[in-house]
Design an enzyme around this catalytic site. Structure first.
Site, short mmCIF file in Angstrom:
data_model
loop_
_atom_site.label_atom_id
_atom_site.label_comp_id
_atom_site.label_asym_id
_atom_site.label_seq_id
_atom_site.Cartn_x
_atom_site.Cartn_y
_atom_site.Cartn_z
N GLU A 26 19.40 46.19 -16.24
CA GLU A 26 20.97 46.09 -16.28
C GLU A 26 21.08 47.79 -15.81
O GLU A 26 20.20 48.80 -16.25
CB GLU A 26 21.40 46.18 -17.98
N HIS A 27 22.05 47.92 -14.78
CA HIS A 27 22.45 49.29 -14.13
C HIS A 27 20.96 49.90 -13.65
O HIS A 27 21.25 50.84 -13.24
CB HIS A 27 22.61 50.14 -15.34
N SER A 120 33.26 37.63 -10.42
CA SER A 120 33.94 38.47 -9.19
C SER A 120 32.99 38.05 -7.86
O SER A 120 33.16 37.92 -6.91
CB SER A 120 34.17 39.89 -9.36
N ASP A 164 24.57 41.06 -8.49
CA ASP A 164 25.49 39.74 -8.82
C ASP A 164 25.65 38.91 -7.66
O ASP A 164 25.60 37.66 -7.64
CB ASP A 164 26.95 40.44 -9.13
C1 GLA Z 1 27.62 44.54 -12.78
C2 GLA Z 1 27.58 45.12 -11.49
C3 GLA Z 1 26.05 45.06 -11.19
C4 GLA Z 1 25.33 45.76 -12.13
C5 GLA Z 1 25.50 45.26 -13.66
C6 GLA Z 1 24.66 45.98 -14.62
O1 GLA Z 1 27.54 43.35 -13.05
O2 GLA Z 1 28.29 44.44 -10.55
O3 GLA Z 1 25.94 45.46 -9.65
O4 GLA Z 1 24.84 46.90 -11.86
O5 GLA Z 1 26.86 45.48 -13.83
O6 GLA Z 1 23.40 45.80 -14.53
#
Ligand code: GLA
Length: 382
Positions: A26-27, A120, A164
Protein backbone atom coordinates in the site's frame (compact mmCIF):
# COMPACT_ATOMS: atom_id res chain seq x y z
CA UNK A 1 -31.01 17.65 -24.96
CA UNK A 2 -32.60 14.30 -24.07
CA UNK A 3 -30.27 11.95 -22.28
CA UNK A 4 -30.21 8.25 -23.07
CA UNK A 5 -32.42 6.21 -20.77
CA UNK A 6 -32.43 2.44 -20.24
CA UNK A 7 -35.58 2.11 -22.37
CA UNK A 8 -34.20 3.83 -25.47
CA UNK A 9 -30.69 2.46 -25.35
CA UNK A 10 -29.57 -0.39 -27.62
CA UNK A 11 -25.79 -0.65 -27.23
CA UNK A 12 -23.25 -1.21 -29.99
CA UNK A 13 -20.74 -2.35 -27.39
CA UNK A 14 -20.86 -3.42 -23.74
CA UNK A 15 -17.76 -3.42 -21.57
CA UNK A 16 -17.20 -4.54 -17.99
CA UNK A 17 -14.39 -3.03 -15.88
CA UNK A 18 -13.51 -4.45 -12.46
CA UNK A 19 -12.44 -2.83 -9.21
CA UNK A 20 -9.44 -4.17 -7.40
CA UNK A 21 -8.28 -5.57 -4.13
CA UNK A 22 -4.69 -5.31 -3.00
CA UNK A 23 -3.18 -8.17 -1.03
CA UNK A 24 -0.27 -6.04 0.14
CA UNK A 25 1.90 -3.13 -0.99
CA UNK A 26 0.00 0.00 0.00
CA UNK A 27 1.33 3.46 -0.94
CA UNK A 28 4.32 1.81 -2.59
CA UNK A 29 3.22 2.33 -6.21
CA UNK A 30 4.00 6.06 -6.45
CA UNK A 31 7.28 5.33 -4.66
CA UNK A 32 8.24 3.02 -7.55
CA UNK A 33 7.97 -0.05 -5.34
CA UNK A 34 6.07 -3.33 -5.46
CA UNK A 35 2.33 -4.02 -5.23
CA UNK A 36 0.31 -7.25 -5.23
CA UNK A 37 -3.22 -6.44 -6.42
CA UNK A 38 -5.94 -8.49 -8.13
CA UNK A 39 -9.03 -7.43 -10.07
CA UNK A 40 -12.31 -8.36 -8.31
CA UNK A 41 -15.65 -9.64 -9.53
CA UNK A 42 -17.36 -6.33 -8.70
CA UNK A 43 -17.52 -4.31 -11.86
CA UNK A 44 -18.77 -1.23 -13.66
CA UNK A 45 -20.63 -1.98 -16.88
CA UNK A 46 -20.54 0.51 -19.78
CA UNK A 47 -23.01 0.42 -22.66
CA UNK A 48 -21.89 2.42 -25.68
CA UNK A 49 -23.77 3.56 -28.75
CA UNK A 50 -22.33 5.63 -31.59
CA UNK A 51 -24.06 8.97 -32.21
CA UNK A 52 -24.54 10.62 -35.57
CA UNK A 53 -23.24 13.99 -34.32
CA UNK A 54 -19.49 13.73 -34.36
CA UNK A 55 -18.53 16.08 -31.52
CA UNK A 56 -21.04 15.16 -28.84
CA UNK A 57 -20.88 12.56 -26.09
CA UNK A 58 -23.50 11.87 -23.47
CA UNK A 59 -23.24 9.88 -20.25
CA UNK A 60 -25.93 8.50 -18.01
CA UNK A 61 -25.03 7.00 -14.63
CA UNK A 62 -27.52 4.54 -13.18
CA UNK A 63 -25.77 4.86 -9.80
CA UNK A 64 -26.26 8.62 -9.60
CA UNK A 65 -29.47 8.65 -11.67
CA UNK A 66 -27.86 11.55 -13.49
CA UNK A 67 -26.36 12.29 -16.85
CA UNK A 68 -24.50 14.97 -18.75
CA UNK A 69 -23.43 15.79 -22.27
CA UNK A 70 -20.11 17.12 -23.43
CA UNK A 71 -18.64 18.63 -26.58
CA UNK A 72 -15.66 16.51 -27.56
CA UNK A 73 -13.85 19.59 -28.89
CA UNK A 74 -14.29 21.57 -25.64
CA UNK A 75 -13.62 19.33 -22.66
CA UNK A 76 -13.16 21.03 -19.31
CA UNK A 77 -13.41 20.12 -15.64
CA UNK A 78 -16.81 19.81 -14.01
CA UNK A 79 -18.01 20.88 -10.56
CA UNK A 80 -19.41 17.34 -10.18
CA UNK A 81 -16.50 15.19 -9.03
CA UNK A 82 -17.72 11.89 -10.56
CA UNK A 83 -17.94 13.49 -14.00
CA UNK A 84 -14.24 14.38 -13.88
CA UNK A 85 -13.13 10.73 -14.02
CA UNK A 86 -14.89 10.47 -17.37
CA UNK A 87 -14.03 13.94 -18.65
CA UNK A 88 -10.40 13.35 -17.69
CA UNK A 89 -10.28 10.21 -19.85
CA UNK A 90 -11.80 12.10 -22.80
CA UNK A 91 -9.24 14.88 -22.36
CA UNK A 92 -6.33 12.42 -22.17
CA UNK A 93 -7.61 10.53 -25.21
CA UNK A 94 -7.84 13.78 -27.17
CA UNK A 95 -4.10 14.32 -26.56
CA UNK A 96 -3.37 10.96 -28.15
CA UNK A 97 -5.89 10.61 -30.97
CA UNK A 98 -8.49 12.55 -32.97
CA UNK A 99 -10.50 9.43 -33.77
CA UNK A 100 -13.02 9.54 -30.91
CA UNK A 101 -16.40 10.55 -32.32
CA UNK A 102 -19.87 11.10 -30.90
CA UNK A 103 -21.26 8.43 -28.56
CA UNK A 104 -23.77 7.75 -25.80
CA UNK A 105 -22.63 5.85 -22.74
CA UNK A 106 -24.72 4.35 -20.00
CA UNK A 107 -22.98 3.24 -16.81
CA UNK A 108 -24.12 0.75 -14.18
CA UNK A 109 -22.10 -0.39 -11.18
CA UNK A 110 -21.91 -3.21 -8.68
CA UNK A 111 -18.84 -1.59 -7.13
CA UNK A 112 -19.55 0.28 -3.94
CA UNK A 113 -18.08 3.80 -4.37
CA UNK A 114 -15.78 5.00 -1.58
CA UNK A 115 -15.14 1.45 -0.35
CA UNK A 116 -11.47 1.33 -1.32
CA UNK A 117 -12.06 -1.04 -4.26
CA UNK A 118 -11.12 1.70 -6.71
CA UNK A 119 -14.36 2.33 -8.47
CA UNK A 120 -12.54 5.37 -9.87
CA UNK A 121 -10.00 3.27 -11.78
CA UNK A 122 -12.82 1.05 -13.05
CA UNK A 123 -14.64 4.14 -14.31
CA UNK A 124 -11.56 5.46 -16.08
CA UNK A 125 -10.34 2.16 -17.51
CA UNK A 126 -13.78 1.01 -18.64
CA UNK A 127 -14.34 4.22 -20.59
CA UNK A 128 -10.84 4.25 -22.10
CA UNK A 129 -11.05 0.57 -23.04
CA UNK A 130 -14.56 0.92 -24.47
CA UNK A 131 -13.72 3.90 -26.68
CA UNK A 132 -10.55 2.15 -27.82
CA UNK A 133 -12.73 -0.77 -28.98
CA UNK A 134 -15.59 1.30 -30.36
CA UNK A 135 -13.43 3.57 -32.51
CA UNK A 136 -10.50 1.21 -33.17
CA UNK A 137 -8.00 3.62 -31.61
CA UNK A 138 -5.22 1.01 -31.50
CA UNK A 139 -4.10 1.89 -27.96
CA UNK A 140 -2.22 -0.80 -26.01
CA UNK A 141 -3.22 -1.93 -22.50
CA UNK A 142 -0.33 0.13 -21.09
CA UNK A 143 -1.56 3.21 -22.98
CA UNK A 144 -4.98 2.72 -21.40
CA UNK A 145 -3.48 2.28 -17.93
CA UNK A 146 -1.28 5.37 -18.21
CA UNK A 147 -3.94 7.63 -19.70
CA UNK A 148 -6.44 6.60 -17.04
CA UNK A 149 -3.89 7.39 -14.33
CA UNK A 150 -3.13 10.75 -16.03
CA UNK A 151 -6.87 11.54 -16.14
CA UNK A 152 -6.99 11.19 -12.37
CA UNK A 153 -3.93 13.41 -11.91
CA UNK A 154 -5.09 16.15 -14.24
CA UNK A 155 -8.87 16.19 -13.84
CA UNK A 156 -9.54 14.77 -10.39
CA UNK A 157 -6.42 16.15 -8.71
CA UNK A 158 -5.50 12.89 -6.98
CA UNK A 159 -1.81 12.16 -7.54
CA UNK A 160 -2.39 8.40 -7.51
CA UNK A 161 0.08 5.69 -8.50
CA UNK A 162 -0.53 3.13 -11.20
CA UNK A 163 -1.71 0.12 -9.21
CA UNK A 164 -5.48 0.52 -9.51
CA UNK A 165 -5.56 1.14 -13.25
CA UNK A 166 -3.06 -1.67 -13.80
CA UNK A 167 -5.22 -4.12 -11.84
CA UNK A 168 -8.44 -3.08 -13.56
CA UNK A 169 -6.91 -3.65 -17.00
CA UNK A 170 -4.56 -6.61 -16.43
CA UNK A 171 -6.48 -8.73 -13.88
CA UNK A 172 -6.55 -12.51 -14.36
CA UNK A 173 -9.06 -14.91 -12.84
CA UNK A 174 -7.72 -16.71 -9.76
CA UNK A 175 -4.50 -14.70 -9.70
CA UNK A 176 -2.81 -11.82 -7.94
CA UNK A 177 -0.25 -9.76 -9.83
CA UNK A 178 3.15 -8.70 -8.59
CA UNK A 179 3.90 -5.38 -10.27
CA UNK A 180 7.24 -3.66 -10.09
CA UNK A 181 6.11 -0.05 -10.41
CA UNK A 182 9.59 1.09 -11.48
CA UNK A 183 10.23 -1.29 -14.39
CA UNK A 184 6.52 -2.08 -14.98
CA UNK A 185 7.45 -5.76 -15.12
CA UNK A 186 4.73 -7.96 -13.71
CA UNK A 187 3.97 -11.60 -13.00
CA UNK A 188 0.80 -13.54 -12.22
CA UNK A 189 0.62 -15.61 -9.02
CA UNK A 190 -2.18 -18.13 -8.41
CA UNK A 191 -4.05 -17.27 -5.23
CA UNK A 192 -4.20 -20.71 -3.64
CA UNK A 193 -5.75 -19.87 -0.32
CA UNK A 194 -7.93 -22.94 0.34
CA UNK A 195 -9.21 -23.63 3.05
CA UNK A 196 -8.92 -19.89 3.69
CA UNK A 197 -10.53 -17.08 1.76
CA UNK A 198 -10.36 -13.32 1.46
CA UNK A 199 -13.23 -11.57 3.19
CA UNK A 200 -13.68 -7.84 2.70
CA UNK A 201 -15.42 -5.78 5.34
CA UNK A 202 -16.72 -2.44 4.15
CA UNK A 203 -16.50 0.00 7.06
CA UNK A 204 -18.86 2.41 5.29
CA UNK A 205 -16.72 5.30 6.37
CA UNK A 206 -15.00 7.50 3.87
CA UNK A 207 -13.26 10.39 5.61
CA UNK A 208 -13.11 13.57 3.59
CA UNK A 209 -9.38 14.13 4.11
CA UNK A 210 -8.51 11.08 2.03
CA UNK A 211 -7.49 12.97 -1.13
CA UNK A 212 -5.60 15.79 0.53
CA UNK A 213 -3.78 13.45 2.93
CA UNK A 214 -2.93 11.16 0.03
CA UNK A 215 -1.23 13.96 -1.88
CA UNK A 216 0.49 15.07 1.32
CA UNK A 217 1.91 11.55 1.89
CA UNK A 218 3.26 11.57 -1.62
CA UNK A 219 4.91 14.96 -1.06
CA UNK A 220 6.37 13.78 2.27
CA UNK A 221 7.92 10.73 0.61
CA UNK A 222 9.50 12.99 -2.02
CA UNK A 223 10.82 15.32 0.65
CA UNK A 224 12.21 12.41 2.68
CA UNK A 225 13.87 11.01 -0.42
CA UNK A 226 15.50 14.32 -1.29
CA UNK A 227 17.12 14.41 2.18
CA UNK A 228 18.28 10.78 1.88
CA UNK A 229 19.73 11.54 -1.54
CA UNK A 230 22.02 14.19 -0.09
CA UNK A 231 23.86 11.32 1.55
CA UNK A 232 23.06 8.55 -0.95
CA UNK A 233 22.69 10.13 -4.41
CA UNK A 234 22.45 6.64 -5.87
CA UNK A 235 18.90 6.32 -4.48
CA UNK A 236 16.70 7.60 -7.31
CA UNK A 237 13.47 6.55 -5.53
CA UNK A 238 12.51 5.19 -2.10
CA UNK A 239 12.63 1.79 -3.72
CA UNK A 240 16.44 1.98 -3.80
CA UNK A 241 16.69 2.90 -0.12
CA UNK A 242 17.70 -0.01 2.13
CA UNK A 243 16.83 -0.17 5.85
CA UNK A 244 20.54 0.49 6.60
CA UNK A 245 20.63 3.61 4.41
CA UNK A 246 17.49 4.90 6.05
CA UNK A 247 18.90 4.34 9.52
CA UNK A 248 22.05 6.21 8.55
CA UNK A 249 19.87 9.23 7.62
CA UNK A 250 17.62 9.12 10.67
CA UNK A 251 19.32 12.12 12.29
CA UNK A 252 18.66 14.32 9.24
CA UNK A 253 14.98 13.43 8.91
CA UNK A 254 12.11 14.71 11.02
CA UNK A 255 10.22 11.98 12.88
CA UNK A 256 7.32 12.27 10.45
CA UNK A 257 9.51 11.98 7.34
CA UNK A 258 11.50 9.13 8.86
CA UNK A 259 8.31 7.23 9.66
CA UNK A 260 6.86 7.73 6.19
CA UNK A 261 10.04 6.47 4.52
CA UNK A 262 10.48 3.61 7.00
CA UNK A 263 6.97 2.43 6.25
CA UNK A 264 7.58 2.40 2.47
CA UNK A 265 10.94 0.61 2.79
CA UNK A 266 9.38 -2.12 5.00
CA UNK A 267 6.22 -2.44 2.92
CA UNK A 268 8.25 -3.17 -0.19
CA UNK A 269 9.99 -5.98 1.70
CA UNK A 270 6.62 -7.28 2.87
CA UNK A 271 5.30 -7.52 -0.69
CA UNK A 272 8.19 -9.73 -1.75
CA UNK A 273 7.82 -11.78 1.43
CA UNK A 274 4.11 -12.19 0.70
CA UNK A 275 4.80 -13.52 -2.80
CA UNK A 276 7.24 -15.98 -1.29
CA UNK A 277 4.69 -17.01 1.36
CA UNK A 278 2.08 -17.57 -1.35
CA UNK A 279 4.47 -19.69 -3.35
CA UNK A 280 5.35 -21.76 -0.27
CA UNK A 281 1.66 -22.07 0.66
CA UNK A 282 2.55 -20.47 4.01
CA UNK A 283 -0.72 -18.72 4.80
CA UNK A 284 0.18 -18.11 8.45
CA UNK A 285 3.06 -15.97 7.25
CA UNK A 286 0.90 -14.21 4.71
CA UNK A 287 -1.59 -13.35 7.45
CA UNK A 288 1.18 -12.08 9.74
CA UNK A 289 2.35 -9.81 6.90
CA UNK A 290 -1.19 -8.39 6.62
CA UNK A 291 -1.08 -7.47 10.31
CA UNK A 292 2.33 -5.84 10.10
CA UNK A 293 1.32 -3.92 6.98
CA UNK A 294 -1.64 -2.53 8.93
CA UNK A 295 0.57 -1.56 11.87
CA UNK A 296 2.82 0.38 9.50
CA UNK A 297 -0.11 2.10 7.81
CA UNK A 298 -1.56 2.99 11.19
CA UNK A 299 1.51 4.13 13.10
CA UNK A 300 4.16 5.14 10.57
CA UNK A 301 2.17 6.21 7.52
CA UNK A 302 -0.86 7.38 9.56
CA UNK A 303 -3.52 6.73 6.97
CA UNK A 304 -5.81 4.51 9.05
CA UNK A 305 -8.75 5.64 11.18
CA UNK A 306 -10.49 4.41 14.37
CA UNK A 307 -13.06 2.35 12.45
CA UNK A 308 -10.44 0.45 10.44
CA UNK A 309 -8.22 -0.05 13.49
CA UNK A 310 -11.17 -1.43 15.42
CA UNK A 311 -11.97 -3.91 12.65
CA UNK A 312 -8.39 -5.11 12.38
CA UNK A 313 -7.83 -5.35 16.15
CA UNK A 314 -11.10 -7.21 16.64
CA UNK A 315 -10.04 -10.01 14.29
CA UNK A 316 -7.28 -10.95 16.72
CA UNK A 317 -9.99 -12.21 19.10
CA UNK A 318 -11.77 -14.33 16.50
CA UNK A 319 -10.66 -17.88 15.68
CA UNK A 320 -9.86 -18.74 12.08
CA UNK A 321 -8.50 -15.33 11.06
CA UNK A 322 -4.87 -15.38 9.93
CA UNK A 323 -4.51 -11.73 9.04
CA UNK A 324 -6.29 -8.44 8.52
CA UNK A 325 -5.39 -4.98 7.27
CA UNK A 326 -6.88 -1.81 5.84
CA UNK A 327 -6.78 -1.74 2.07
CA UNK A 328 -6.25 1.10 -0.41
CA UNK A 329 -5.48 4.77 0.22
CA UNK A 330 -6.89 4.77 3.77
CA UNK A 331 -9.18 6.86 6.01
CA UNK A 332 -12.05 4.46 5.36
CA UNK A 333 -13.10 1.82 2.89
CA UNK A 334 -12.55 -1.89 3.42
CA UNK A 335 -10.39 -4.17 5.48
CA UNK A 336 -9.03 -7.31 3.87
CA UNK A 337 -9.17 -10.45 6.00
CA UNK A 338 -7.72 -13.90 5.52
CA UNK A 339 -10.30 -16.17 7.13
CA UNK A 340 -10.84 -19.94 7.33
CA UNK A 341 -13.86 -20.94 5.22
CA UNK A 342 -15.55 -22.73 8.09
CA UNK A 343 -15.23 -19.69 10.35
CA UNK A 344 -16.15 -17.03 7.80
CA UNK A 345 -19.84 -16.80 8.58
CA UNK A 346 -19.37 -16.64 12.35
CA UNK A 347 -16.57 -14.11 11.86
CA UNK A 348 -18.75 -11.77 9.83
CA UNK A 349 -21.68 -12.10 12.25
CA UNK A 350 -19.60 -11.40 15.34
CA UNK A 351 -17.62 -8.49 13.99
CA UNK A 352 -20.73 -6.90 12.44
CA UNK A 353 -22.42 -6.84 15.85
CA UNK A 354 -19.33 -5.49 17.59
CA UNK A 355 -18.86 -2.76 14.95
CA UNK A 356 -22.49 -1.76 15.18
CA UNK A 357 -22.22 -1.46 18.95
CA UNK A 358 -19.02 0.56 18.78
CA UNK A 359 -19.78 2.97 15.95
CA UNK A 360 -23.50 2.58 15.20
CA UNK A 361 -22.60 1.62 11.65
CA UNK A 362 -23.66 -1.36 9.57
CA UNK A 363 -20.79 -3.37 8.07
CA UNK A 364 -21.18 -5.10 4.75
CA UNK A 365 -19.01 -8.01 3.72
CA UNK A 366 -18.17 -9.88 0.56
CA UNK A 367 -15.61 -12.33 -0.67
CA UNK A 368 -12.64 -11.00 -2.64
CA UNK A 369 -12.68 -13.19 -5.73
CA UNK A 370 -9.69 -12.55 -8.04
CA UNK A 371 -11.11 -11.97 -11.49
CA UNK A 372 -10.23 -10.94 -15.01
CA UNK A 373 -9.55 -7.38 -16.18
CA UNK A 374 -11.63 -5.05 -18.33
CA UNK A 375 -13.29 -6.88 -21.23
CA UNK A 376 -15.93 -6.68 -23.95
CA UNK A 377 -19.04 -8.51 -22.75
CA UNK A 378 -21.33 -7.70 -25.68
CA UNK A 379 -21.09 -6.42 -29.23
CA UNK A 380 -23.79 -5.70 -31.77
CA UNK A 381 -23.17 -7.38 -35.12
CA UNK A 382 -21.83 -4.80 -37.57
C1 GLA B 1 -5.11 4.54 -4.02
C2 GLA B 1 -4.30 4.94 -5.25
C3 GLA B 1 -3.26 3.88 -5.60
C4 GLA B 1 -2.43 3.47 -4.40
C5 GLA B 1 -3.33 3.17 -3.19
C6 GLA B 1 -2.55 2.94 -1.94
O1 GLA B 1 -5.92 3.44 -4.28
O2 GLA B 1 -5.13 5.14 -6.35
O3 GLA B 1 -2.44 4.34 -6.65
O4 GLA B 1 -1.45 4.43 -4.10
O5 GLA B 1 -4.24 4.23 -2.93
O6 GLA B 1 -1.78 1.80 -2.05
Amino acid sequence: MALPTPETFIPDLTVSAPGRINLIGEHTDYNMGYVLPAAVDKTIVFRFRRRPDVFRASFYSQMNQKGFTVSLDAISRSAQSWENYLLGVLAELSKRTDRVQGFDCEIESSLPAGSGLSSSAALECGLAFGLNELFGLGLTPWDLIALSRDAEHHFVGMQCGIMDQFASVMGREGHAMLLDCRSLEYSYHPLKLHPYKLVLLNSHVSHSLADSEYNLRRAQCEEGLSIIRQRFPVAGTLREVSPEMLLACQGSLSTVLYNRCAYVVSENERVLAAVDALEQGDLQRLGALFYSSHEGLRKQYEVSCPELDFLVDYTKKIPGVLGSRMMGGGFGGCTLNLVHEKDAEGFVGEITTAYQQQFGLQLTSFEGVPSSGVAVVGKKDA
